[in-house]
Design a protein around this motif. Sequence first.
Motif, PDB file in Angstrom:
ATOM      1  N   PRO A 117     -23.595  59.437 -49.792  1.00  0.00           N
ATOM      2  CA  PRO A 117     -24.188  60.397 -50.687  1.00  0.00           C
ATOM      3  C   PRO A 117     -23.262  61.396 -51.188  1.00  0.00           C
ATOM      4  O   PRO A 117     -22.666  61.939 -50.300  1.00  0.00           O
ATOM      5  CB  PRO A 117     -25.579  61.096 -50.200  1.00  0.00           C
ATOM      6  N   GLY A 118     -22.974  61.648 -52.463  1.00  0.00           N
ATOM      7  CA  GLY A 118     -22.025  62.646 -52.961  1.00  0.00           C
ATOM      8  C   GLY A 118     -21.022  62.302 -53.431  1.00  0.00           C
ATOM      9  O   GLY A 118     -20.849  61.119 -54.171  1.00  0.00           O
ATOM     10  N   GLU A 119     -19.742  62.991 -53.272  1.00  0.00           N
ATOM     11  CA  GLU A 119     -18.459  62.649 -53.985  1.00  0.00           C
ATOM     12  C   GLU A 119     -18.119  61.281 -53.641  1.00  0.00           C
ATOM     13  O   GLU A 119     -17.656  60.441 -54.423  1.00  0.00           O
ATOM     14  CB  GLU A 119     -17.371  63.549 -53.287  1.00  0.00           C
ATOM     15  N   LEU A 120     -18.097  60.734 -52.591  1.00  0.00           N
ATOM     16  CA  LEU A 120     -17.446  59.268 -52.209  1.00  0.00           C
ATOM     17  C   LEU A 120     -18.205  57.983 -52.792  1.00  0.00           C
ATOM     18  O   LEU A 120     -17.855  57.385 -53.535  1.00  0.00           O
ATOM     19  CB  LEU A 120     -17.202  59.163 -50.684  1.00  0.00           C
ATOM     20  N   GLY A 121     -19.740  58.261 -52.872  1.00  0.00           N
ATOM     21  CA  GLY A 121     -20.346  57.303 -53.283  1.00  0.00           C
ATOM     22  C   GLY A 121     -20.499  57.417 -54.726  1.00  0.00           C
ATOM     23  O   GLY A 121     -20.393  56.262 -55.601  1.00  0.00           O
TER      24      GLY A 121
ATOM     25  N   PRO B 272     -11.673  47.538 -54.235  1.00  0.00           N
ATOM     26  CA  PRO B 272     -10.213  47.258 -53.639  1.00  0.00           C
ATOM     27  C   PRO B 272      -9.381  48.291 -53.503  1.00  0.00           C
ATOM     28  O   PRO B 272      -8.176  48.311 -52.565  1.00  0.00           O
ATOM     29  CB  PRO B 272     -10.044  45.870 -54.273  1.00  0.00           C
ATOM     30  N   GLN B 273      -9.519  49.321 -54.422  1.00  0.00           N
ATOM     31  CA  GLN B 273      -8.680  50.400 -54.463  1.00  0.00           C
ATOM     32  C   GLN B 273      -8.538  51.220 -53.386  1.00  0.00           C
ATOM     33  O   GLN B 273      -7.541  52.091 -53.200  1.00  0.00           O
ATOM     34  CB  GLN B 273      -8.786  51.081 -55.816  1.00  0.00           C
ATOM     35  N   GLU B 274      -9.544  51.147 -52.553  1.00  0.00           N
ATOM     36  CA  GLU B 274     -10.023  52.154 -51.441  1.00  0.00           C
ATOM     37  C   GLU B 274      -9.144  51.726 -50.131  1.00  0.00           C
ATOM     38  O   GLU B 274      -9.254  50.450 -49.813  1.00  0.00           O
ATOM     39  CB  GLU B 274     -11.530  52.250 -50.769  1.00  0.00           C
ATOM     40  N   ILE B 275      -8.229  52.582 -49.460  1.00  0.00           N
ATOM     41  CA  ILE B 275      -7.480  51.924 -48.314  1.00  0.00           C
ATOM     42  C   ILE B 275      -8.605  52.804 -47.146  1.00  0.00           C
ATOM     43  O   ILE B 275      -8.756  53.842 -47.278  1.00  0.00           O
ATOM     44  CB  ILE B 275      -6.266  52.698 -48.299  1.00  0.00           C
ATOM     45  N   ARG B 276      -8.509  51.769 -46.128  1.00  0.00           N
ATOM     46  CA  ARG B 276      -9.373  52.354 -44.911  1.00  0.00           C
ATOM     47  C   ARG B 276      -8.465  52.910 -43.725  1.00  0.00           C
ATOM     48  O   ARG B 276      -7.486  52.229 -43.794  1.00  0.00           O
ATOM     49  CB  ARG B 276     -10.245  51.048 -44.449  1.00  0.00           C
ATOM     50  N   GLN B 277      -9.043  53.846 -43.069  1.00  0.00           N
ATOM     51  CA  GLN B 277      -8.221  54.305 -41.863  1.00  0.00           C
ATOM     52  C   GLN B 277      -7.968  53.050 -40.827  1.00  0.00           C
ATOM     53  O   GLN B 277      -6.913  53.273 -40.325  1.00  0.00           O
ATOM     54  CB  GLN B 277      -8.965  55.407 -41.132  1.00  0.00           C
ATOM     55  N   SER B 278      -8.858  52.395 -40.862  1.00  0.00           N
ATOM     56  CA  SER B 278      -8.565  51.194 -39.963  1.00  0.00           C
ATOM     57  C   SER B 278      -7.316  50.429 -40.109  1.00  0.00           C
ATOM     58  O   SER B 278      -6.548  49.716 -39.377  1.00  0.00           O
ATOM     59  CB  SER B 278      -9.831  50.222 -39.713  1.00  0.00           C
ATOM     60  N   THR B 279      -7.306  50.200 -41.333  1.00  0.00           N
ATOM     61  CA  THR B 279      -5.818  49.443 -41.907  1.00  0.00           C
ATOM     62  C   THR B 279      -4.884  50.198 -41.607  1.00  0.00           C
ATOM     63  O   THR B 279      -3.874  49.448 -41.213  1.00  0.00           O
ATOM     64  CB  THR B 279      -5.997  49.382 -43.412  1.00  0.00           C
ATOM     65  N   LEU B 280      -4.703  51.628 -41.806  1.00  0.00           N
ATOM     66  CA  LEU B 280      -3.654  52.522 -41.367  1.00  0.00           C
ATOM     67  C   LEU B 280      -3.448  52.550 -39.901  1.00  0.00           C
ATOM     68  O   LEU B 280      -2.292  52.519 -39.489  1.00  0.00           O
ATOM     69  CB  LEU B 280      -3.938  53.742 -42.054  1.00  0.00           C
ATOM     70  N   ALA B 281      -4.470  52.478 -39.066  1.00  0.00           N
ATOM     71  CA  ALA B 281      -4.317  52.603 -37.658  1.00  0.00           C
ATOM     72  C   ALA B 281      -3.779  51.461 -37.083  1.00  0.00           C
ATOM     73  O   ALA B 281      -2.972  51.456 -36.041  1.00  0.00           O
ATOM     74  CB  ALA B 281      -5.767  52.950 -37.095  1.00  0.00           C
ATOM     75  N   LYS B 282      -3.724  50.262 -37.825  1.00  0.00           N
ATOM     76  CA  LYS B 282      -2.755  49.099 -37.179  1.00  0.00           C
ATOM     77  C   LYS B 282      -1.442  49.322 -37.394  1.00  0.00           C
ATOM     78  O   LYS B 282      -0.753  48.584 -36.606  1.00  0.00           O
ATOM     79  CB  LYS B 282      -3.359  47.978 -38.062  1.00  0.00           C
ATOM     80  N   LEU B 283      -1.069  50.368 -38.342  1.00  0.00           N
ATOM     81  CA  LEU B 283       0.363  50.366 -38.491  1.00  0.00           C
ATOM     82  C   LEU B 283       0.962  51.690 -37.459  1.00  0.00           C
ATOM     83  O   LEU B 283       2.281  52.120 -37.777  1.00  0.00           O
ATOM     84  CB  LEU B 283       0.707  50.826 -40.040  1.00  0.00           C
TER      85      LEU B 283
ATOM     86  N   GLY C  39     -12.928  61.512 -47.244  1.00  0.00           N
ATOM     87  CA  GLY C  39     -13.111  61.749 -48.714  1.00  0.00           C
ATOM     88  C   GLY C  39     -12.458  60.947 -49.571  1.00  0.00           C
ATOM     89  O   GLY C  39     -11.675  60.311 -49.519  1.00  0.00           O
ATOM     90  N   PHE C  40     -12.853  61.309 -51.116  1.00  0.00           N
ATOM     91  CA  PHE C  40     -12.173  60.169 -52.096  1.00  0.00           C
ATOM     92  C   PHE C  40     -10.725  60.485 -52.302  1.00  0.00           C
ATOM     93  O   PHE C  40      -9.945  59.466 -52.225  1.00  0.00           O
ATOM     94  CB  PHE C  40     -12.856  60.874 -53.411  1.00  0.00           C
ATOM     95  N   ILE C  41     -10.131  61.601 -52.142  1.00  0.00           N
ATOM     96  CA  ILE C  41      -8.633  62.017 -52.016  1.00  0.00           C
ATOM     97  C   ILE C  41      -7.873  60.937 -51.050  1.00  0.00           C
ATOM     98  O   ILE C  41      -6.785  60.236 -51.228  1.00  0.00           O
ATOM     99  CB  ILE C  41      -8.179  63.178 -52.251  1.00  0.00           C
ATOM    100  N   ASN C  42      -8.322  61.009 -49.957  1.00  0.00           N
ATOM    101  CA  ASN C  42      -7.764  60.502 -48.653  1.00  0.00           C
ATOM    102  C   ASN C  42      -7.736  58.806 -48.803  1.00  0.00           C
ATOM    103  O   ASN C  42      -7.103  58.138 -48.307  1.00  0.00           O
ATOM    104  CB  ASN C  42      -8.441  61.040 -47.519  1.00  0.00           C
ATOM    105  N   ARG C  43      -9.002  58.578 -49.393  1.00  0.00           N
ATOM    106  CA  ARG C  43      -9.330  57.100 -49.279  1.00  0.00           C
ATOM    107  C   ARG C  43      -8.567  56.637 -50.530  1.00  0.00           C
ATOM    108  O   ARG C  43      -8.298  55.297 -50.279  1.00  0.00           O
ATOM    109  CB  ARG C  43     -10.634  56.699 -49.164  1.00  0.00           C
ATOM    110  N   TYR C  44      -8.612  57.044 -51.384  1.00  0.00           N
ATOM    111  CA  TYR C  44      -8.135  56.417 -52.766  1.00  0.00           C
ATOM    112  C   TYR C  44      -6.757  56.891 -53.151  1.00  0.00           C
ATOM    113  O   TYR C  44      -6.130  56.012 -54.052  1.00  0.00           O
ATOM    114  CB  TYR C  44      -9.004  56.461 -53.882  1.00  0.00           C
ATOM    115  N   VAL C  45      -6.269  58.094 -53.034  1.00  0.00           N
ATOM    116  CA  VAL C  45      -5.112  58.776 -53.706  1.00  0.00           C
ATOM    117  C   VAL C  45      -3.934  58.929 -52.679  1.00  0.00           C
ATOM    118  O   VAL C  45      -2.883  58.327 -52.888  1.00  0.00           O
ATOM    119  CB  VAL C  45      -5.553  59.856 -54.416  1.00  0.00           C
TER     120      VAL C  45
END
Length: 419
Positions: free
Chosen positions: A51-55, A111-122, A307-313
């Motif tokens: 709910p909110g910005e991200l949704g 698909p434009q969203e990047i997940r923290q789990s993806t980054l954590a692997k790096l 949030g949107f900025i961290n996940r997408y931008v």
Amino acid sequence: MALASIFEKIVGPQANIAFMAYDGSKAGPDGADLALEVKSPIAVAYLAQAPGELGLARAYISGHIDVHGDMYTLLDRMWNITTNDLTTAEKVAAVRSLGLKPLMMRVPAPPQEIRQSTLAKLGSRHAKQRDAEAIHHHYDVSNRFYEWVLGPSMAYTCAVFPTKKSSLEEAQYAKFDLVARKLGLKPGMRLLDVGCGWGGMVMHAAKHYGVKALGVTLSKQQAEWAQKAIVDAGLEDLAEVRFMDYRDVVESDFDAVSSIGLTEHIGKRNLPSYFAFLYSKLKPGGRLLNHCITRPTGTEKTFNKGGFINRYVFPDGELESVGYLVRQMEDLGFEIRHEENLREHYAETLRHWCANLDANWADAVQEVGMGTARVWALYMAGCIVGFERNKVQLHQVLGVKLDSEGHSGVPLRPSIDWP
């Protein structure tokens, strides 16, 4: 409750926005100049599950919500939900209104969203490989796409508008020239530009000041574009852009260092080592100009991982207050000689970028896809609102590495225009 009325409740009836939903329901004022169209149950699922910005962002980016009207005006009216997000109580109320069924639907993030789990692997936050992926995610979209949005200057940082009527190109030239004059550039000097983007500062310093300039960027596409532009301009004897991490620069004894839009990607924990590294690259009397987005105070959250900025931008992006940045610079040996806030200039810069994207919308969608184009439309319009409302600021801080006797080499009273 009708679906359109639920969305109106979530966004807020005071926003003066009309709502239309796939179930035929409508809400909001008749004749409103802005409307949100809920096109499918998937939009409801996105909002129920976040709910909110991200949704709302997920539903719009994936095409399950359409915006009819000006995006900037929409986000300005939806300020509380798009910038501050909903409170926990408001989110619970929203989920209750939407019901349990949307919570059970399996709806993948766009698909434009990047997940923290993806980054954590790096690696840990701001490890070199992870930083490279974060930069690749945002900056390696498409050079052609950036050309349409940024214009001929290919400058993806806040411009400086001499007047309200100045063009974007005039303002980007003014920005680079302001940096050059603050740094005191003169023929024969050496400049290091970290996070150099498409090489705008490097080429400006070489062409207009006769400076031997080195730029470094973690974006391969940026480096390739910049090197070609340097050759095309006949500046290869003075200017160079490398695809590399700034931490891997081995040269030293630079007369000046410019950092224009990099500090946001460094991370609070790494700021001491960042400023120490830049300090080590300067000769005595050398200057650093740090140009970056900041928080307006030291009381806000540093970043919102969900949030949107961290996940997408800007994955892993972190903002600090200018006071915090100045303290780090001072503690590492820099003497602060000048500081200014260009917040309103960034709002104006973003307006030009939004207008460029609108003018080239069909080509942009064909180049990068509708989802990515929508990410940019949403993020840039939202940032205009953020800068206008003092949610974020843009500061230039000039520091000097004093010589062994405490001399700065800065004029006794430089004019405000830095001649």
